[in-house]
Design a protein around this motif. Structure first.
Motif, PDB file in Angstrom:
ATOM      1  N   LEU A  64       0.887  -1.108  -0.021  1.00  0.00           N
ATOM      2  CA  LEU A  64       0.017  -0.139  -0.069  1.00  0.00           C
ATOM      3  C   LEU A  64       0.828   1.188  -0.167  1.00  0.00           C
ATOM      4  CD1 LEU A  64      -2.764  -1.107   2.696  1.00  0.00           C
ATOM      5  CD2 LEU A  64      -2.963  -0.838   0.010  1.00  0.00           C
ATOM      6  N   SER A  65       2.032   1.098   0.320  1.00  0.00           N
ATOM      7  CA  SER A  65       2.905   2.186  -0.003  1.00  0.00           C
ATOM      8  C   SER A  65       3.408   2.487  -1.312  1.00  0.00           C
ATOM      9  CB  SER A  65       4.319   1.963   1.192  1.00  0.00           C
ATOM     10  OG  SER A  65       5.049   1.005   0.597  1.00  0.00           O
ATOM     11  N   VAL A  66       3.307   1.806  -2.308  1.00  0.00           N
ATOM     12  CA  VAL A  66       3.671   1.619  -3.621  1.00  0.00           C
ATOM     13  C   VAL A  66       2.995   2.803  -4.260  1.00  0.00           C
ATOM     14  CG1 VAL A  66       3.824   0.636  -5.676  1.00  0.00           C
ATOM     15  CG2 VAL A  66       4.514  -0.591  -3.780  1.00  0.00           C
ATOM     16  N   PRO A  67       1.771   3.107  -3.984  1.00  0.00           N
ATOM     17  CA  PRO A  67       0.794   4.215  -5.014  1.00  0.00           C
ATOM     18  C   PRO A  67       1.391   5.531  -4.444  1.00  0.00           C
ATOM     19  CG  PRO A  67      -0.403   2.408  -4.255  1.00  0.00           C
ATOM     20  CD  PRO A  67       0.767   1.968  -3.731  1.00  0.00           C
ATOM     21  N   GLN A  68       1.789   5.700  -3.173  1.00  0.00           N
ATOM     22  CA  GLN A  68       2.344   6.861  -2.684  1.00  0.00           C
ATOM     23  C   GLN A  68       3.738   7.060  -3.281  1.00  0.00           C
ATOM     24  OE1 GLN A  68       2.047   7.459   1.695  1.00  0.00           O
ATOM     25  NE2 GLN A  68       0.639   5.458   1.656  1.00  0.00           N
ATOM     26  N   PHE A  69       4.552   6.202  -3.291  1.00  0.00           N
ATOM     27  CA  PHE A  69       5.777   6.554  -4.021  1.00  0.00           C
ATOM     28  C   PHE A  69       5.605   6.830  -5.613  1.00  0.00           C
ATOM     29  CE2 PHE A  69       7.569   3.930  -0.467  1.00  0.00           C
ATOM     30  CZ  PHE A  69       8.272   5.081   0.221  1.00  0.00           C
ATOM     31  N   LEU A  70       4.799   6.197  -6.078  1.00  0.00           N
ATOM     32  CA  LEU A  70       4.497   6.551  -7.682  1.00  0.00           C
ATOM     33  C   LEU A  70       3.946   7.879  -7.748  1.00  0.00           C
ATOM     34  CD1 LEU A  70       2.551   3.147  -8.447  1.00  0.00           C
ATOM     35  CD2 LEU A  70       5.066   3.818  -9.301  1.00  0.00           C
ATOM     36  N   PHE A 101      -3.572  11.175  -9.954  1.00  0.00           N
ATOM     37  CA  PHE A 101      -4.321  10.285 -10.866  1.00  0.00           C
ATOM     38  C   PHE A 101      -3.647   8.867 -10.714  1.00  0.00           C
ATOM     39  CE2 PHE A 101      -4.824   8.252 -15.037  1.00  0.00           C
ATOM     40  CZ  PHE A 101      -6.240   8.303 -15.172  1.00  0.00           C
ATOM     41  N   VAL A 102      -2.065   8.895 -10.990  1.00  0.00           N
ATOM     42  CA  VAL A 102      -1.678   7.678 -10.819  1.00  0.00           C
ATOM     43  C   VAL A 102      -1.644   6.922  -9.628  1.00  0.00           C
ATOM     44  CG1 VAL A 102       0.751   6.663 -10.880  1.00  0.00           C
ATOM     45  CG2 VAL A 102      -0.012   8.231 -12.555  1.00  0.00           C
ATOM     46  N   GLU A 103      -1.600   7.665  -8.439  1.00  0.00           N
ATOM     47  CA  GLU A 103      -1.761   7.174  -7.113  1.00  0.00           C
ATOM     48  C   GLU A 103      -3.270   6.175  -6.951  1.00  0.00           C
ATOM     49  OE1 GLU A 103      -1.426   8.464  -2.431  1.00  0.00           O
ATOM     50  OE2 GLU A 103      -2.097   9.940  -3.845  1.00  0.00           O
ATOM     51  N   PHE A 104      -4.165   7.185  -7.501  1.00  0.00           N
ATOM     52  CA  PHE A 104      -5.689   6.579  -7.349  1.00  0.00           C
ATOM     53  C   PHE A 104      -5.757   5.382  -8.021  1.00  0.00           C
ATOM     54  CE2 PHE A 104     -10.092   6.477  -7.923  1.00  0.00           C
ATOM     55  CZ  PHE A 104     -10.780   7.175  -6.574  1.00  0.00           C
ATOM     56  N   GLY A 105      -5.048   5.332  -9.448  1.00  0.00           N
ATOM     57  CA  GLY A 105      -5.304   4.291 -10.441  1.00  0.00           C
ATOM     58  C   GLY A 105      -4.644   3.241  -9.869  1.00  0.00           C
ATOM     59  N   ARG A 148      14.725  10.351  -6.915  1.00  0.00           N
ATOM     60  CA  ARG A 148      15.590   9.266  -6.274  1.00  0.00           C
ATOM     61  C   ARG A 148      14.933   8.745  -4.924  1.00  0.00           C
ATOM     62  NH1 ARG A 148      19.331  12.503  -5.632  1.00  0.00           N
ATOM     63  NH2 ARG A 148      20.093  12.407  -7.708  1.00  0.00           N
ATOM     64  N   PHE A 149      14.407   9.546  -4.354  1.00  0.00           N
ATOM     65  CA  PHE A 149      13.651   9.120  -3.244  1.00  0.00           C
ATOM     66  C   PHE A 149      12.476   8.109  -3.524  1.00  0.00           C
ATOM     67  CE2 PHE A 149       9.841   9.783  -0.313  1.00  0.00           C
ATOM     68  CZ  PHE A 149      10.254   9.268   1.037  1.00  0.00           C
ATOM     69  N   ALA A 150      11.654   8.406  -4.370  1.00  0.00           N
ATOM     70  CA  ALA A 150      10.740   7.512  -4.913  1.00  0.00           C
ATOM     71  C   ALA A 150      11.151   6.297  -5.435  1.00  0.00           C
ATOM     72  CB  ALA A 150       9.668   8.257  -5.907  1.00  0.00           C
ATOM     73  N   ALA A 151      12.238   6.352  -6.186  1.00  0.00           N
ATOM     74  CA  ALA A 151      12.831   5.050  -6.675  1.00  0.00           C
ATOM     75  C   ALA A 151      13.454   4.031  -5.702  1.00  0.00           C
ATOM     76  CB  ALA A 151      14.117   5.624  -7.798  1.00  0.00           C
ATOM     77  N   PHE A 152      14.264   4.690  -4.715  1.00  0.00           N
ATOM     78  CA  PHE A 152      14.635   3.990  -3.617  1.00  0.00           C
ATOM     79  C   PHE A 152      13.308   3.233  -2.485  1.00  0.00           C
ATOM     80  CE2 PHE A 152      18.733   6.144  -4.226  1.00  0.00           C
ATOM     81  CZ  PHE A 152      19.583   4.634  -4.295  1.00  0.00           C
ATOM     82  N   GLY A 153      12.468   4.350  -2.657  1.00  0.00           N
ATOM     83  CA  GLY A 153      11.226   3.640  -1.768  1.00  0.00           C
ATOM     84  C   GLY A 153      10.579   2.779  -2.375  1.00  0.00           C
ATOM     85  N   LEU A 154      10.314   2.643  -3.832  1.00  0.00           N
ATOM     86  CA  LEU A 154       9.672   1.518  -4.380  1.00  0.00           C
ATOM     87  C   LEU A 154      10.385   0.284  -4.146  1.00  0.00           C
ATOM     88  CD1 LEU A 154       8.711   3.312  -7.600  1.00  0.00           C
ATOM     89  CD2 LEU A 154       7.088   2.267  -5.928  1.00  0.00           C
ATOM     90  N   MET A 155      11.980   0.626  -4.181  1.00  0.00           N
ATOM     91  CA  MET A 155      12.783  -0.605  -4.260  1.00  0.00           C
ATOM     92  C   MET A 155      12.597  -1.323  -2.775  1.00  0.00           C
ATOM     93  SD  MET A 155      17.032  -0.746  -4.785  1.00  0.00           S
ATOM     94  CE  MET A 155      16.811  -0.018  -6.330  1.00  0.00           C
ATOM     95  N   ILE A 205       4.520  10.594  -5.862  1.00  0.00           N
ATOM     96  CA  ILE A 205       5.654  11.321  -5.534  1.00  0.00           C
ATOM     97  C   ILE A 205       6.705  11.323  -6.722  1.00  0.00           C
ATOM     98  CG2 ILE A 205       7.840  11.640  -4.060  1.00  0.00           C
ATOM     99  CD1 ILE A 205       6.336  10.247  -1.616  1.00  0.00           C
ATOM    100  N   GLY A 206       6.911  10.089  -7.053  1.00  0.00           N
ATOM    101  CA  GLY A 206       7.827  10.045  -8.518  1.00  0.00           C
ATOM    102  C   GLY A 206       7.124  10.904  -9.589  1.00  0.00           C
ATOM    103  N   THR A 207       6.001  10.532 -10.041  1.00  0.00           N
ATOM    104  CA  THR A 207       5.182  11.104 -11.037  1.00  0.00           C
ATOM    105  C   THR A 207       5.207  12.601 -11.058  1.00  0.00           C
ATOM    106  OG1 THR A 207       4.134   9.099 -11.314  1.00  0.00           O
ATOM    107  CG2 THR A 207       3.284  10.956 -12.578  1.00  0.00           C
ATOM    108  N   ASP A 208       4.791  13.056 -10.000  1.00  0.00           N
ATOM    109  CA  ASP A 208       5.100  14.674  -9.668  1.00  0.00           C
ATOM    110  C   ASP A 208       6.333  15.363  -9.940  1.00  0.00           C
ATOM    111  OD1 ASP A 208       2.008  15.060  -9.611  1.00  0.00           O
ATOM    112  OD2 ASP A 208       2.189  14.607  -7.360  1.00  0.00           O
ATOM    113  N   ALA A 209       7.396  14.392  -9.308  1.00  0.00           N
ATOM    114  CA  ALA A 209       8.526  14.993  -9.325  1.00  0.00           C
ATOM    115  C   ALA A 209       9.417  14.757 -10.435  1.00  0.00           C
ATOM    116  CB  ALA A 209       9.546  14.152  -8.210  1.00  0.00           C
TER     117      ALA A 209
END
Length: 333
Positions: free
Chosen positions: A35-41, A276-280, A57-64, A43-47
């Motif tokens: 459930l943390s993945v959509p939030q990182f997506l 939008f990406v997070e909601f999806g 970079r933060f979003a990428a490491f968070g997803l990993m 952050i990464g998309t808007d960044a």
């Protein structure tokens, strides 16, 4: 499931409650990472749109990290829950055999050997699947629905409400099909027992069959039982075949709503691309449990039918008392 079957399963569940509880805790941890993945997506998309390399970079490491943590927790949850289900199956088989040994000859005259073998092998496997994959996926679905639906409603109530309109239809159709699957599962398992009994009886008396030249007659009887089992299985497969596409259709309905209404919100500036990406992503997390709901219903209903059949043997009281059992053991020794 009736009260008797529920009590029987709970008694075995309690013996391995710590392992089951540990598996459920790791399952909760697994969903926490997922459930943390959509939030990182988001952050990464808007960044990316804002050309913010640090946030990317933060979003990428968070997803990993979420992927690695989720994989480890997922493995541990399955080891604990699946192994506990197998232990329950082993204990249940031991208890069933011990109970059968103590029953009087009249029981074996009433219940054919093939029926006993079917319940001792096939039905026990269905109970194990109920307590293994069944328990895991039911817990998974409850966790996901409990967390994701409130998150979606909090994010955009109108969009979420429209995207989730198909859920009541899904639950109603699943309930109706689940009842049919239970009935057909019971019928299929009964016919398999009769088929097994026919095979065992004929193989045990093959010399007599050949002596009286009854081969063709017994082949016809077997073919009739086999055809009955085949027809019940095909009917069950048809219901299950309809169940999965229906669940998949209802599960993907929300994605269509999101693409249309969510896209308009992004264009009008009411929602960022990241939101939008997070909601999806959250909506997609709901799709698999929705599709798997059909499989879980089938698994649960087959497990209930199997436990009911096994409990019919346990409900039969043995005529032999402890003294008789000790006497038999003494003679064997």
């Amino acid at each position: 499931m009736s009260t008797a079957e529920s009590r029987k399963i709970r008694s075995y569940f309690r013996e391995y409650r710590y392992a089951f509880s540990g598996g459920i805790l790791f399952l909760i941890l697994t969903q926490g990472f997922a459930l943390s993945v959509p939030q990182f997506l988001r952050i990464g998309t808007d960044a990316l749109i804002a050309n913010d390399s640090d946030q990317v970079r933060f979003a990428a490491f968070g997803l990993m990290g979420a992927a690695l943590g989720g994989a480890l927790a997922r493995v541990l949850s399955r080891i604990l829950i699946f192994n506990s289900g197998r232990k329950v199956e082993c204990d249940l088989r031991d208890d069933l055999y011990a109970h059968l040994i103590g029953l009087s000859a009249s029981f074996f005259q009433k219940m054919p050997t093939g029926q006993i073998m079917s319940r001792s092998v096939n039905d026990l496997t269905q109970v194990r699947l109920l307590l293994g994959p069944g328990l895991l996926n039911v817990t998974n679905t409850l966790l996901i629905y409990t967390v994701v639906i409130p998150l979606l409603l909090w994010s955009d109530f109108e969009l979420a409400a429209l995207s989730l309109l198909s859920l009541p239809l899904l639950l109603l159709s699943g309930r109706w099909m689940g009842r049919r699957i239970y009935e057909l599962s019971r019928l299929t398992q009964d016919r398999l027992g009769k088929l097994s009994d026919r095979v065992q009886e004929n193989l045990g008396g093959v010399s007599t069959i050949r002596t009286y030249q009854r081969e063709e007659f017994e082949i016809e009887r077997f073919e009739k039982k086999n055809q009955e089992y085949f027809e019940a299985n095909v009917h069950l497969a048809k219901i299950r075949g309809v169940l999965f596409p229906v669940m998949g259709l209802f599960g993907s309905f929300g994605s269509v709503i999101l693409l249309y209404l969510g896209g308009q919100r992004v264009i009008s500036g009411q929602m960022t691309v990241g939101e939008f990406v997070e909601f999806g992503a959250y909506l997609n997390i709901l799709i698999w449990p929705t599709i798997a709901l059909g499989w879980m219903i089938a698994l649960w209903q087959r497990g209930m039918a199997a436990m009911e059949r096994i409990n019919e043997i346990f409900m039969t009281q043995p005529d032999m008392q402890n003294g008789g059992e000790n006497e038999i053991k003494a003679n064997v020794d």
